[in-house]
Enzyme design. Structure first.
Site, PDB file in Angstrom:
ATOM      1  N   HIS A 124       0.035  -3.860   0.030  1.00 14.53           N
ATOM      2  CA  HIS A 124      -0.002  -2.475   0.528  1.00 14.53           C
ATOM      3  C   HIS A 124      -0.749  -2.486   1.867  1.00 14.53           C
ATOM      4  O   HIS A 124      -1.622  -3.323   2.084  1.00 14.53           O
ATOM      5  CB  HIS A 124      -0.774  -1.644  -0.499  1.00 14.53           C
ATOM      6  CG  HIS A 124      -0.824  -0.179  -0.245  1.00 14.53           C
ATOM      7  ND1 HIS A 124      -1.675   0.394   0.663  1.00 14.53           N
ATOM      8  CD2 HIS A 124      -0.133   0.842  -0.799  1.00 14.53           C
ATOM      9  CE1 HIS A 124      -1.512   1.712   0.658  1.00 14.53           C
ATOM     10  NE2 HIS A 124      -0.576   2.008  -0.221  1.00 14.53           N
ATOM     11  N   ASP A 201      -6.770  -6.232  -5.169  1.00 13.98           N
ATOM     12  CA  ASP A 201      -6.393  -4.828  -5.056  1.00 13.98           C
ATOM     13  C   ASP A 201      -5.748  -4.431  -6.377  1.00 13.98           C
ATOM     14  O   ASP A 201      -4.593  -4.764  -6.638  1.00 13.98           O
ATOM     15  CB  ASP A 201      -5.423  -4.678  -3.878  1.00 13.98           C
ATOM     16  CG  ASP A 201      -4.750  -3.310  -3.855  1.00 13.98           C
ATOM     17  OD1 ASP A 201      -5.003  -2.494  -4.755  1.00 13.98           O
ATOM     18  OD2 ASP A 201      -3.954  -3.081  -2.922  1.00 13.98           O
ATOM     19  N   GLN A 204      -2.700  -0.691  -8.664  1.00 15.96           N
ATOM     20  CA  GLN A 204      -1.540  -0.511  -9.546  1.00 15.96           C
ATOM     21  C   GLN A 204      -1.712  -1.237 -10.880  1.00 15.96           C
ATOM     22  O   GLN A 204      -0.826  -1.167 -11.728  1.00 15.96           O
ATOM     23  CB  GLN A 204      -0.269  -1.019  -8.855  1.00 15.96           C
ATOM     24  CG  GLN A 204       0.099  -0.265  -7.601  1.00 15.96           C
ATOM     25  CD  GLN A 204       0.532   1.169  -7.872  1.00 15.96           C
ATOM     26  OE1 GLN A 204       0.874   1.537  -8.999  1.00 15.96           O
ATOM     27  NE2 GLN A 204       0.482   1.999  -6.850  1.00 15.96           N
ATOM     28  N   LYS A 227      -4.609   7.259  -9.510  1.00 19.26           N
ATOM     29  CA  LYS A 227      -3.450   6.575 -10.087  1.00 19.26           C
ATOM     30  C   LYS A 227      -3.639   6.323 -11.575  1.00 19.26           C
ATOM     31  O   LYS A 227      -2.769   5.764 -12.232  1.00 19.26           O
ATOM     32  CB  LYS A 227      -3.200   5.255  -9.359  1.00 19.26           C
ATOM     33  CG  LYS A 227      -2.779   5.455  -7.893  1.00 19.26           C
ATOM     34  CD  LYS A 227      -2.540   4.141  -7.202  1.00 19.26           C
ATOM     35  CE  LYS A 227      -2.505   4.265  -5.696  1.00 19.26           C
ATOM     36  NZ  LYS A 227      -1.268   4.841  -5.180  1.00 19.26           N
ATOM     37  N   CYS A 365       4.227   2.232   1.903  1.00 22.94           N
ATOM     38  CA  CYS A 365       3.064   1.633   2.562  1.00 22.94           C
ATOM     39  C   CYS A 365       3.077   0.116   2.412  1.00 22.94           C
ATOM     40  O   CYS A 365       2.022  -0.518   2.264  1.00 22.94           O
ATOM     41  CB  CYS A 365       1.745   2.199   2.021  1.00 22.94           C
ATOM     42  SG  CYS A 365       1.510   3.924   2.409  1.00 22.94           S
TER      43      CYS A 365
HETATM   44  N1  PMP Z   1      -3.099  -0.729  -2.933  1.00 25.39           N
HETATM   45  C1  PMP Z   1      -2.040  -0.458  -3.676  1.00 25.39           C
HETATM   46  C2  PMP Z   1      -1.319  -1.573  -4.372  1.00 25.39           C
HETATM   47  C3  PMP Z   1      -1.613   0.863  -3.812  1.00 25.39           C
HETATM   48  O1  PMP Z   1      -0.543   1.149  -4.546  1.00 25.39           O
HETATM   49  C4  PMP Z   1      -2.325   1.892  -3.142  1.00 25.39           C
HETATM   50  C5  PMP Z   1      -1.885   3.327  -3.240  1.00 25.39           C
HETATM   51  N2  PMP Z   1      -0.530   3.539  -2.953  1.00 25.39           N
HETATM   52  C6  PMP Z   1      -3.434   1.540  -2.382  1.00 25.39           C
HETATM   53  C7  PMP Z   1      -3.800   0.224  -2.306  1.00 25.39           C
HETATM   54  C8  PMP Z   1      -4.240   2.563  -1.651  1.00 25.39           C
HETATM   55  O2  PMP Z   1      -4.868   3.393  -2.566  1.00 25.39           O
HETATM   56  P1  PMP Z   1      -5.554   4.747  -2.075  1.00 25.39           P
HETATM   57  O3  PMP Z   1      -4.540   5.434  -1.205  1.00 25.39           O
HETATM   58  O4  PMP Z   1      -5.824   5.481  -3.342  1.00 25.39           O
HETATM   59  O5  PMP Z   1      -6.790   4.375  -1.341  1.00 25.39           O
END
Ligand code: PMP
Length: 407
Positions: A124, A201, A204, A227, A365
């Site tokens: 991401h 990270d 998910q 999430k 993203c």
């Molecule tokens: N890493 C992953 C794998 C994600 O799916 C997301 C959210 N789409 C993020 C990081 C970023 O998370 P946040 O926008 O809640 O900071």
């Protein structure tokens, strides 16, 4: 379908019970953000109705109640991910802030030209851009482990890329764009041999199965409350205590200090050293309620039920002529990312919305993942434990409809 009582669970989520464009809402955008059960809404309302005051500040009763609830959540989170100590649980704004904190406070002071930060092609943007910033600031370089056609991180390539120059390995635990579960244990074992610290990270991963940071052996683990049926604007950075102790504060302000004078300021101990300013107290308390809620169902049961949903949804989506699923790793979270011949993903999303079906379309993203597959975007259905097999049928029917209208 298992014995999982999804009807009872759905009654806890008031938002799910509504019509969109005259059709029952089918919410399949859980990887972007999940919904909240009444228990979380109630915890936040109760806090603001009865207990709100600033934390760590007052001897008065409300401040003590707020502080107890806030710090109580730290222990809930510690147990939830099996950290050794509450000092290792830093409250942040989300995964994004957690990664940036590690980038600026842990990595930036110790890298320079010739040093490398290793990530994967599955990441991401939140696990790419903070490292690019550090590289710009220090002259270090970013190295990327390639992915394969199935959407997995290429382990053989990783073994060649890691080496004496590597100062950090930062990996997604589960891919948001494709759902790939990365076998991070294997990667961590190799990183250990090279003495390379590892950040995961887990944005998910945490909502969909039991995560044990000590069993994983990672040094940092990042995730977001929104999430995992908790409030927005709230997240967790887990870090091994020895590393956090050695890191300088990232932001300065109230609460992160022991004493301040114009000559010399001394910093507070962990975890408050990294929590400058009035924190997201209500968000923290809501996250505590969210964890309690997930645990009341059981992460193992959630994982098993979501896997059944994934298998069924994969089969139903695959049956539709002209559909190609992107991301076919053997281990996946309940994410079905796909493209349809001759129809742009945004058009799929728009038609699906007229049928009440909410999915995400775009690059999620994760633009480098799209580039790898030479597609501009995918349509992504991402499921949670409150979704049903009937909703998967509604998705399939809406996709058939899309094909007839636009195909
Ligand atoms: N890493 C992953 C794998 C994600 O799916 C997301 C959210 N789409 C993020 C990081 C970023 O998370 P946040 O926008 O809640 O900071």
């Amino acid at each position: 379908p298992s014995s999982f009582d999804v009807a009872a669970i759905r009654r806890d989520f008031p938002i799910l019970d509504q019509k969109i464009n005259g059709k029952p809402l089918v919410y399949l955008d859980n990887a972007a953000s999940s919904q909240r059960p009444q228990q979380v809404l109630d915890a936040i309302t109760h806090y603001y109705t009865h207990d709100h005051a600033n934390v760590h500040r007052g001897v008065h009763t409300l401040s003590q109640r707020a502080t107890d609830a806030y710090e109580g959540t730290r222990e809930i989170v510690r147990q939830f991910i099996n950290a050794r100590d509450t000092k290792e649980i830093i409250f942040v704004r989300g995964t994004t802030e957690a990664v940036n904190l590690v980038a600026q406070s842990f990595v930036r002071p110790k890298v320079g030209p010739g040093d490398e930060i290793l990530i994967s092609g599955l990441e991401h943007h939140a696990n790419i851009v903070p490292w690019q910033l550090v590289c710009e600031q220090t002259g270090a370089s970013l190295k990327v482990i390639p992915i394969t056609q199935s959407g997995e991180v290429d382990f053989a390539a990783f073994e060649k890329l890691i080496g004496p120059r590597t100062k950090l390995l930062a990996l997604a635990h589960v891919s948001n764009a494709l759902g790939t579960v990365v076998p991070v244990e294997k990667f961590i074992a190799v990183a250990r041999q090279h003495g390379v610290p590892v950040l995961l990270d887990g944005a998910q991963a945490v909502p969909h199965g039991k995560v044990d940071v000590r069993a994983l052996g990672c040094d940092f683990y990042c995730f977001s409350s929104h999430k995992m049926v908790g409030p927005t604007g709230m997240g967790i950075l887990y870090g091994r205590q020895a590393l956090l102790e050695a890191m300088p504060p990232w932001q300065g302000g109230g609460d992160m200090i022991l004493s301040v004078s114009f000559e010399k300021t001394t910093y507070n101990q962990l975890p408050w050293k990294f929590e400058a300013g009035t924190p997201n107290i209500a968000g923290t308390i809501g996250l505590g309620a969210a964890i309690r809620y997930l645990e009341s169902i059981g992460l193992e049961r959630i994982a098993a039920y979501e896997h059944e949903l994934l298998v069924y949804a994969t089969q139903r989506v695959q049956e539709i002529p002209g559909v190609r699923i992107i991301g076919t790793a053997p281990q996946k979270a309940a994410v079905v990312s796909f493209v349809m011949d001759g129809i742009h993903p945004h058009d799929i999303g728009t038609i699906l919305d007229t049928e009440g079906v909410a999915i995400r379309t775009g690059h999620h993203c994760a633009m480098p993942v799209m580039d790898f597959f030479r597609i501009p975007a995918t349509a992504r259905a991402s499921m949670s434990f409150y979704n049903t097999f009937e909703e998967v049928d509604a998705l399939a029917a809406a996709l058939e409809h899309t094909r007839k209208v636009l195909g």
